[in-house]
Write an enzyme that holds these catalytic residues in place. Structure first.
Site, PDB file in Angstrom:
ATOM      1  N   SER A 197      42.824  76.554  -8.515  1.00  0.00           N
ATOM      2  CA  SER A 197      41.920  76.895  -7.739  1.00  0.00           C
ATOM      3  C   SER A 197      42.526  78.226  -6.678  1.00  0.00           C
ATOM      4  O   SER A 197      43.655  77.768  -6.097  1.00  0.00           O
ATOM      5  CB  SER A 197      41.610  75.443  -7.086  1.00  0.00           C
ATOM      6  OG  SER A 197      40.830  75.922  -5.561  1.00  0.00           O
TER       7      SER A 197
ATOM      8  N   MET B  28      30.342  77.843  -2.519  1.00  0.00           N
ATOM      9  CA  MET B  28      30.680  77.351  -1.443  1.00  0.00           C
ATOM     10  C   MET B  28      29.070  77.861  -0.521  1.00  0.00           C
ATOM     11  O   MET B  28      29.885  78.559   0.397  1.00  0.00           O
ATOM     12  CB  MET B  28      30.726  76.651  -1.148  1.00  0.00           C
ATOM     13  CG  MET B  28      31.756  75.381  -1.865  1.00  0.00           C
ATOM     14  SD  MET B  28      33.939  74.869  -2.347  1.00  0.00           S
ATOM     15  CE  MET B  28      34.335  76.407  -2.962  1.00  0.00           C
TER      16      MET B  28
ATOM     17  N   ASP C  71      37.404  80.267  -6.018  1.00  0.00           N
ATOM     18  CA  ASP C  71      36.433  79.393  -4.204  1.00  0.00           C
ATOM     19  C   ASP C  71      35.980  80.473  -3.558  1.00  0.00           C
ATOM     20  O   ASP C  71      36.373  80.849  -2.375  1.00  0.00           O
ATOM     21  CB  ASP C  71      36.891  78.630  -3.961  1.00  0.00           C
ATOM     22  CG  ASP C  71      38.178  77.481  -4.133  1.00  0.00           C
ATOM     23  OD1 ASP C  71      37.709  76.720  -4.847  1.00  0.00           O
ATOM     24  OD2 ASP C  71      39.520  78.172  -4.499  1.00  0.00           O
TER      25      ASP C  71
ATOM     26  N   ASP D 180      37.072  68.229  -9.249  1.00  0.00           N
ATOM     27  CA  ASP D 180      37.789  68.750  -8.399  1.00  0.00           C
ATOM     28  C   ASP D 180      37.745  68.742  -7.067  1.00  0.00           C
ATOM     29  O   ASP D 180      36.670  68.003  -6.346  1.00  0.00           O
ATOM     30  CB  ASP D 180      36.900  70.621  -7.664  1.00  0.00           C
ATOM     31  CG  ASP D 180      37.423  71.713  -6.829  1.00  0.00           C
ATOM     32  OD1 ASP D 180      38.579  71.022  -6.439  1.00  0.00           O
ATOM     33  OD2 ASP D 180      36.679  72.875  -6.289  1.00  0.00           O
TER      34      ASP D 180
ATOM     35  N   HIS E 145      39.431  79.368 -11.280  1.00  0.00           N
ATOM     36  CA  HIS E 145      38.517  78.581 -10.326  1.00  0.00           C
ATOM     37  C   HIS E 145      38.675  79.586  -8.672  1.00  0.00           C
ATOM     38  O   HIS E 145      39.412  79.744  -8.608  1.00  0.00           O
ATOM     39  CB  HIS E 145      38.348  77.465  -9.950  1.00  0.00           C
ATOM     40  CG  HIS E 145      37.545  76.689  -9.326  1.00  0.00           C
ATOM     41  ND1 HIS E 145      36.604  76.102 -10.233  1.00  0.00           N
ATOM     42  CD2 HIS E 145      37.588  76.486  -8.402  1.00  0.00           C
ATOM     43  CE1 HIS E 145      35.706  75.440  -9.284  1.00  0.00           C
ATOM     44  NE2 HIS E 145      36.579  75.360  -7.787  1.00  0.00           N
TER      45      HIS E 145
ATOM     46  N   MET F 253      33.043  80.371  -0.060  1.00  0.00           N
ATOM     47  CA  MET F 253      32.882  79.631   0.880  1.00  0.00           C
ATOM     48  C   MET F 253      32.438  80.933   2.221  1.00  0.00           C
ATOM     49  O   MET F 253      33.204  81.979   2.157  1.00  0.00           O
ATOM     50  CB  MET F 253      34.085  79.170   0.960  1.00  0.00           C
ATOM     51  CG  MET F 253      34.952  78.031   0.618  1.00  0.00           C
ATOM     52  SD  MET F 253      36.033  77.221   1.407  1.00  0.00           S
ATOM     53  CE  MET F 253      36.748  76.727  -0.093  1.00  0.00           C
TER      54      MET F 253
ATOM     55  N   MET G 239      32.519  66.623  -6.749  1.00  0.00           N
ATOM     56  CA  MET G 239      33.679  66.922  -5.756  1.00  0.00           C
ATOM     57  C   MET G 239      33.939  66.025  -5.558  1.00  0.00           C
ATOM     58  O   MET G 239      33.482  64.430  -5.161  1.00  0.00           O
ATOM     59  CB  MET G 239      33.286  67.831  -4.598  1.00  0.00           C
ATOM     60  CG  MET G 239      32.451  68.917  -4.357  1.00  0.00           C
ATOM     61  SD  MET G 239      33.735  70.601  -5.203  1.00  0.00           S
ATOM     62  CE  MET G 239      35.232  70.163  -3.815  1.00  0.00           C
TER      63      MET G 239
ATOM     64  N   HIS H 161      32.873  79.127  -8.071  1.00  0.00           N
ATOM     65  CA  HIS H 161      32.773  78.130  -7.464  1.00  0.00           C
ATOM     66  C   HIS H 161      31.814  79.034  -6.335  1.00  0.00           C
ATOM     67  O   HIS H 161      32.801  78.755  -4.931  1.00  0.00           O
ATOM     68  CB  HIS H 161      33.667  77.230  -6.820  1.00  0.00           C
ATOM     69  CG  HIS H 161      32.909  76.113  -6.513  1.00  0.00           C
ATOM     70  ND1 HIS H 161      33.637  74.791  -5.309  1.00  0.00           N
ATOM     71  CD2 HIS H 161      31.971  74.765  -6.337  1.00  0.00           C
ATOM     72  CE1 HIS H 161      33.447  74.400  -5.249  1.00  0.00           C
ATOM     73  NE2 HIS H 161      32.057  74.151  -5.412  1.00  0.00           N
TER      74      HIS H 161
END
Length: 237
Positions: free
Chosen positions: A10, A70, A37, A185, A35, A39, A147, A68
């Site tokens: 990540s 979010m 992330d 994760d 990965h 956000m 998660m 991913h």
């Protein structure tokens, strides 16, 4: 015989001032995916990266991107993040079913958009979201992300009940005659990977467990071997 456990470092735990160096380090250490992330500061209380950084990562990475999202409005933003052809794009179940639509209808639209772009479609569940919400669409997903912390920040501790949730996802998929990859994760290291590996996890996301390690190759192999050993033991039991 089972496919080997995939490890997806990540980048939330990486050195953002030296991302290319960090990507190369992960590749050389034996990572399978990267990965990413994303956000938005709204769906989760943190703000990370957007499409420009994802595109730059895609231009240099030699391993697949595992994106991913979010974010609060995945149906609006999905096409942006699909332009650089990531291998997998995962959205959150909790972000679906807004603006009058049902979560199930939104889910099927997400899968359609992602598949038409040539990527695999993943669905993520926060720790307090019941696994059974996936029952109507479990056959549509290429991957389910469980998660094992609440999304938003790196360095959190693994939630012990997560392994049981992985097992429930695996059972739900078997009952439906399907077999999506199961990704985990949050708080992953060689110890916690064993717990989820025994329950059927296929992909382990690790941040600090890799990026803060003195030997990243050893950390990746340790996580992978731990998960695979526990998976084999569970199958033989």
């Amino acid at each position: 015989m089972f496919d080997r456990i995939r490890i997806s470092p990540s980048i939330l735990s990486s050195d953002f001032m030296n991302l290319e160096r960090e990507v190369r380090s992960c590749e050389e250490a034996g990572a399978d995916w990267l990965h990413v992330d994303v956000m938005d500061g709204h769906f989760v209380p943190n703000l990370t990266i957007g499409v420009p950084v994802e595109s730059q990562l895609a231009s240099i990475a030699r391993i697949p991107l595992d994106v991913h999202l979010m974010i609060s409005n995945p149906l609006v933003q999905l096409p942006w993040f699909l332009t650089c052809k990531p291998a997998v794009v995962t959205v959150h179940w909790e972000a679906l079913g807004r603006d009058g639509a049902s979560a199930v209808d939104d889910a099927r639209e997400v899968v359609r958009i992602v598949h038409e772009a040539g990527s695999k479609a993943g669905i993520a569940l926060k720790p307090d979201t019941p696994v059974d919400v996936l029952a109507p669409t479990i056959d549509a997903w290429d991957m389910v992300l469980v998660m094992s912390v609440f999304p938003g920040f790196s360095g959190q501790s693994y939630i012990p009940e997560s392994a049981e949730r992985v097992g429930r996802v695996a059972a739900l998929a078997r009952a439906a005659g399907t077999a999506p990859l199961i990704q985990v994760d949050g708080g992953m290291n060689a110890t916690t990977a064993a717990y989820v590996g025994a329950q059927g996890a296929d992909v382990i996301v690790a941040g600090n467990g890799i990026f803060k390690a003195d030997d990243r190759a050893a950390a990746i192999e340790g996580i992978r071997c731990s998960a695979e050993r526990s998976r084999s033991a569970a199958k033989e039991a």
